[in-house]
Design a protein around this motif. Structure first.
Motif, PDB file in Angstrom:
ATOM      1  N   ALA A 124      14.998 -12.701 -15.591  1.00 39.30           N
ATOM      2  CA  ALA A 124      15.816 -11.753 -14.823  1.00 39.30           C
ATOM      3  C   ALA A 124      16.299 -12.399 -13.529  1.00 39.30           C
ATOM      4  N   ALA A 125      15.406 -13.109 -12.845  1.00 37.45           N
ATOM      5  CA  ALA A 125      15.787 -13.769 -11.592  1.00 37.45           C
ATOM      6  C   ALA A 125      16.879 -14.812 -11.832  1.00 37.45           C
ATOM      7  N   ALA A 126      16.771 -15.536 -12.943  1.00 40.52           N
ATOM      8  CA  ALA A 126      17.777 -16.555 -13.264  1.00 40.52           C
ATOM      9  C   ALA A 126      19.145 -15.945 -13.529  1.00 40.52           C
ATOM     10  N   GLU A 127      19.168 -14.651 -13.887  1.00 35.67           N
ATOM     11  CA  GLU A 127      20.429 -13.944 -14.126  1.00 35.67           C
ATOM     12  C   GLU A 127      20.998 -13.335 -12.846  1.00 35.67           C
ATOM     13  N   GLY A 128      20.391 -13.636 -11.713  1.00 31.29           N
ATOM     14  CA  GLY A 128      20.909 -13.147 -10.435  1.00 31.29           C
ATOM     15  C   GLY A 128      20.313 -11.832  -9.979  1.00 31.29           C
ATOM     16  N   ILE A 129      19.237 -11.394 -10.627  1.00 27.86           N
ATOM     17  CA  ILE A 129      18.572 -10.150 -10.247  1.00 27.86           C
ATOM     18  C   ILE A 129      17.570 -10.439  -9.131  1.00 27.86           C
ATOM     19  N   GLU A 130      17.619  -9.650  -8.065  1.00 27.11           N
ATOM     20  CA  GLU A 130      16.626  -9.791  -7.009  1.00 27.11           C
ATOM     21  C   GLU A 130      15.286  -9.235  -7.506  1.00 27.11           C
ATOM     22  N   ILE A 131      14.220  -9.982  -7.286  1.00 27.16           N
ATOM     23  CA  ILE A 131      12.885  -9.539  -7.679  1.00 27.16           C
ATOM     24  C   ILE A 131      12.119  -9.120  -6.434  1.00 27.16           C
ATOM     25  N   GLY A 132      11.591  -7.893  -6.469  1.00 23.81           N
ATOM     26  CA  GLY A 132      10.773  -7.397  -5.376  1.00 23.81           C
ATOM     27  C   GLY A 132       9.418  -6.959  -5.891  1.00 23.81           C
ATOM     28  N   SER A 133       8.510  -6.678  -4.974  1.00 20.28           N
ATOM     29  CA  SER A 133       7.163  -6.256  -5.351  1.00 20.28           C
ATOM     30  C   SER A 133       7.064  -4.739  -5.401  1.00 20.28           C
ATOM     31  N   HIS A 134       6.336  -4.262  -6.425  1.00 19.10           N
ATOM     32  CA  HIS A 134       6.013  -2.840  -6.545  1.00 19.10           C
ATOM     33  C   HIS A 134       4.509  -2.646  -6.337  1.00 19.10           C
ATOM     34  N   GLY A 135       3.920  -3.632  -5.606  1.00 20.37           N
ATOM     35  CA  GLY A 135       2.475  -3.685  -5.479  1.00 20.37           C
ATOM     36  C   GLY A 135       1.887  -4.473  -6.633  1.00 20.37           C
ATOM     37  N   LEU A 136       0.597  -4.722  -6.582  1.00 19.49           N
ATOM     38  CA  LEU A 136      -0.056  -5.461  -7.658  1.00 19.49           C
ATOM     39  C   LEU A 136      -0.205  -4.636  -8.926  1.00 19.49           C
ATOM     40  N   THR A 137      -0.638  -3.368  -8.776  1.00 16.36           N
ATOM     41  CA  THR A 137      -1.089  -2.615  -9.947  1.00 16.36           C
ATOM     42  C   THR A 137      -0.577  -1.183 -10.026  1.00 16.36           C
ATOM     43  N   HIS A 138       0.412  -0.829  -9.208  1.00 16.95           N
ATOM     44  CA  HIS A 138       0.949   0.535  -9.163  1.00 16.95           C
ATOM     45  C   HIS A 138      -0.085   1.514  -8.604  1.00 16.95           C
ATOM     46  N   THR A 139      -0.569   1.189  -7.425  1.00 15.97           N
ATOM     47  CA  THR A 139      -1.557   2.005  -6.722  1.00 15.97           C
ATOM     48  C   THR A 139      -0.892   2.808  -5.613  1.00 15.97           C
ATOM     49  N   ASP A 140      -1.261   4.064  -5.486  1.00 18.19           N
ATOM     50  CA  ASP A 140      -0.773   4.910  -4.399  1.00 18.19           C
ATOM     51  C   ASP A 140      -1.317   4.360  -3.080  1.00 18.19           C
ATOM     52  N   LEU A 141      -0.457   3.794  -2.267  1.00 20.48           N
ATOM     53  CA  LEU A 141      -0.908   3.136  -1.035  1.00 20.48           C
ATOM     54  C   LEU A 141      -1.459   4.118  -0.013  1.00 20.48           C
ATOM     55  N   THR A 142      -1.046   5.361  -0.094  1.00 24.34           N
ATOM     56  CA  THR A 142      -1.543   6.341   0.876  1.00 24.34           C
ATOM     57  C   THR A 142      -3.005   6.701   0.615  1.00 24.34           C
ATOM     58  N   ARG A 143      -3.537   6.299  -0.540  1.00 23.82           N
ATOM     59  CA  ARG A 143      -4.928   6.573  -0.877  1.00 23.82           C
ATOM     60  C   ARG A 143      -5.772   5.305  -0.963  1.00 23.82           C
ATOM     61  N   ALA A 144      -5.194   4.174  -0.641  1.00 24.25           N
ATOM     62  CA  ALA A 144      -5.874   2.891  -0.794  1.00 24.25           C
ATOM     63  C   ALA A 144      -6.741   2.572   0.421  1.00 24.25           C
ATOM     64  N   ASP A 146      -8.555  -0.305   2.978  1.00 28.00           N
ATOM     65  CA  ASP A 146      -7.895  -1.399   3.698  1.00 28.00           C
ATOM     66  C   ASP A 146      -7.757  -2.652   2.839  1.00 28.00           C
ATOM     67  N   LEU A 147      -8.810  -2.982   2.090  1.00 33.53           N
ATOM     68  CA  LEU A 147      -8.780  -4.187   1.268  1.00 33.53           C
ATOM     69  C   LEU A 147      -7.729  -4.067   0.162  1.00 33.53           C
ATOM     70  N   THR A 148      -7.701  -2.908  -0.495  1.00 33.77           N
ATOM     71  CA  THR A 148      -6.727  -2.674  -1.557  1.00 33.77           C
ATOM     72  C   THR A 148      -5.313  -2.665  -1.009  1.00 33.77           C
ATOM     73  N   LEU A 149      -5.144  -2.056   0.143  1.00 36.35           N
ATOM     74  CA  LEU A 149      -3.817  -1.995   0.754  1.00 36.35           C
ATOM     75  C   LEU A 149      -3.275  -3.388   1.027  1.00 36.35           C
ATOM     76  N   LYS A 150      -4.110  -4.274   1.529  1.00 36.91           N
ATOM     77  CA  LYS A 150      -3.666  -5.640   1.810  1.00 36.91           C
ATOM     78  C   LYS A 150      -3.340  -6.385   0.522  1.00 36.91           C
TER      79      LYS A 150
END
Length: 239
Positions: A124-144, A146-150
């Motif tokens: 996908a990146a080679a086709e010109g698509i920007e790749i961003g992070s959705h987190g490591l594992t799809h965790t709700d950050l508001t409930r994470a 400190d270690l998980t959040l980082k």
């Protein structure tokens, strides 16, 4: 018909899976045919779909629409990419480096949908698509904690940068949930921007509002979503 909006309120469309939507309890899937019609609707109004990085970097955003695809489903390559290529659009694909080659196990109702492998992300990146992070594992950050959040913010960025051999500018909050602590963690991890859904008072470069676009969004619904976005969302300061 021209439908420019306030450039201070960038319009970012939120997609997920592009494929068969016959079993879709969360309404996150559009067919390639529907995506094609939606991008055609944009083009006929003088609008072009681009990645979020391109949208934010543009000196004039009035004719640009950000296109985002969450979760990194494998059908992005087979369902979305050919349509984007046909319309000469780019997009941002938010992936989960901790689940590459897995599936959407976080969705209890299913159905199970495969996620891109590392090779699929690189394709996908080679086709010109920007790749961003959705987190490591799809965790709700508001409930994470400190270690998980980082890990979900900083570590996911490091892993993706190693996979791609390039910097990673964008983040997307899983489930769209965001609070001040999550925003601070994303900013501290070095991301240039982050996408939410409706961040309310946290609205800003690290909590950008987006509009869900689904299978039922035909011309009238798209027009209303596009026009009402600038009225319902505050201008994003600092862009």
């Amino acid at each position: 018909m021209s439908v420019p909006v306030d450039a201070r309120v960038p319009w970012v469309a939120m997609y997920h899976s592009v494929g068969d939507c016959s079993d879709d309890p969360y309404r996150i899937t559009v067919t390639p045919e529907r995506l094609d019609r939606q991008l055609t609707w944009l083009a006929r109004r003088g609008l072009r779909g681009v990645s979020v990085a391109e949208l934010l970097a543009a000196p004039d955003r009035r004719r640009l629409v950000g296109l985002t695809f969450d979760d990194g489903y494998a059908d992005f390559v087979t369902g979305a990419l050919p349509v984007l290529r046909e319309h000469r659009c780019t997009a941002t694909l938010f992936v989960l480096p901790g689940r590459l080659g897995g599936d959407n196990a976080w969705d209890p109702l299913g159905p199970r949908k495969p996620l891109l492998t590392a090779d699929g992300v690189r394709r996908a990146a080679a086709e010109g698509i920007e790749i961003g992070s959705h987190g490591l594992t799809h965790t709700d950050l508001t409930r994470a904690d400190d270690l998980t959040l980082k890990a979900e913010t900083a570590e996911s960025r490091t892993v993706l940068a190693g996979l791609l051999g390039t910097d990673v500018a964008g983040f997307c909050y899983p489930y769209g949930t965001v609070d001040a602590r999550a925003v601070a963690a994303v900013r501290d991890a070095g991301y240039d921007y982050a996408c939410a859904i409706d961040p309310g008072p946290l609205n800003g470069p690290h909590a950008l509002p987006r509009v869900h676009v689904g299978q039922n969004d035909r011309a009238v619904r798209l027009f209303l979503k596009y026009r009402l976005h600038g009225l319902r969302r505050r201008p994003v300061e600092g862009l």
